[in-house]
Design a protein around this motif. Structure first.
Motif, mmCIF file in Angstrom:
data_model
loop_
_atom_site.group_PDB
_atom_site.id
_atom_site.type_symbol
_atom_site.label_atom_id
_atom_site.label_comp_id
_atom_site.label_asym_id
_atom_site.label_seq_id
_atom_site.Cartn_x
_atom_site.Cartn_y
_atom_site.Cartn_z
ATOM 1 N N PHE A 162 2.276 33.352 116.915
ATOM 2 C CA PHE A 162 2.266 33.498 118.364
ATOM 3 C C PHE A 162 2.486 32.119 118.969
ATOM 4 N N ALA A 163 3.025 32.090 120.156
ATOM 5 C CA ALA A 163 3.317 30.809 120.797
ATOM 6 C C ALA A 163 2.692 30.742 122.182
ATOM 7 N N LEU A 164 2.297 29.535 122.547
ATOM 8 C CA LEU A 164 1.788 29.244 123.888
ATOM 9 C C LEU A 164 2.425 27.947 124.359
ATOM 10 N N PRO A 165 2.811 27.880 125.624
ATOM 11 C CA PRO A 165 3.304 26.606 126.139
ATOM 12 C C PRO A 165 2.172 25.579 126.137
ATOM 13 N N ILE A 210 -8.418 28.010 120.736
ATOM 14 C CA ILE A 210 -7.558 27.485 121.785
ATOM 15 C C ILE A 210 -8.238 27.763 123.120
ATOM 16 N N LEU A 211 -8.513 26.707 123.863
ATOM 17 C CA LEU A 211 -9.121 26.846 125.183
ATOM 18 C C LEU A 211 -8.019 26.679 126.225
ATOM 19 N N GLU A 248 -4.350 28.439 112.375
ATOM 20 C CA GLU A 248 -3.450 27.325 112.097
ATOM 21 C C GLU A 248 -2.654 26.969 113.351
ATOM 22 N N VAL A 249 -2.376 25.689 113.503
ATOM 23 C CA VAL A 249 -1.509 25.226 114.587
ATOM 24 C C VAL A 249 -0.201 24.787 113.948
ATOM 25 N N ILE A 250 0.875 25.368 114.428
ATOM 26 C CA ILE A 250 2.218 24.983 113.989
ATOM 27 C C ILE A 250 2.895 24.335 115.181
ATOM 28 N N ASP A 251 3.176 23.062 115.068
ATOM 29 C CA ASP A 251 3.760 22.319 116.161
ATOM 30 C C ASP A 251 5.287 22.359 116.056
ATOM 31 N N THR A 252 5.955 22.225 117.189
ATOM 32 C CA THR A 252 7.416 22.165 117.193
ATOM 33 C C THR A 252 7.868 20.847 117.788
#
Length: 79
Positions: free
Chosen positions: A2-5, A59-60, A74-78
């Protein structure tokens, strides 16, 4: 996945499962003196649940009326 800005995220904190409090079917964690509702995506969507043995993060988000956090593993950064 899933993605969040990034602009929607206030911060990401580790989730200590031993400090989670349950009220009925809801889960809460006190962060900075504020009772924060835990949102688990598997309870709202048809996705695989997170394993309690995995390291979990919270995630807050910014600009929410009620303190809440989304449980992730997990955090996957781009770039």
């Amino acid at each position: 996945q899933f993605a969040l800005p990034l602009a929607m995220i206030r911060r990401i904190v580790p989730l200590d499962i031993n400090k989670v409090e349950r009220v009925g079917d809801r889960e809460f964690l006190t962060i900075d003196g504020v009772s924060t509702l835990l949102v688990r995506l598997e309870k709202m969507l048809s996705v695989s649940p997170t394993s309690p043995s995995q390291n979990q993060l919270l995630i807050l988000p910014k600009n929410v009326r009620r303190a809440m956090g989304v449980v992730i593993t997990e955090v996957i950064d781009t770039i």
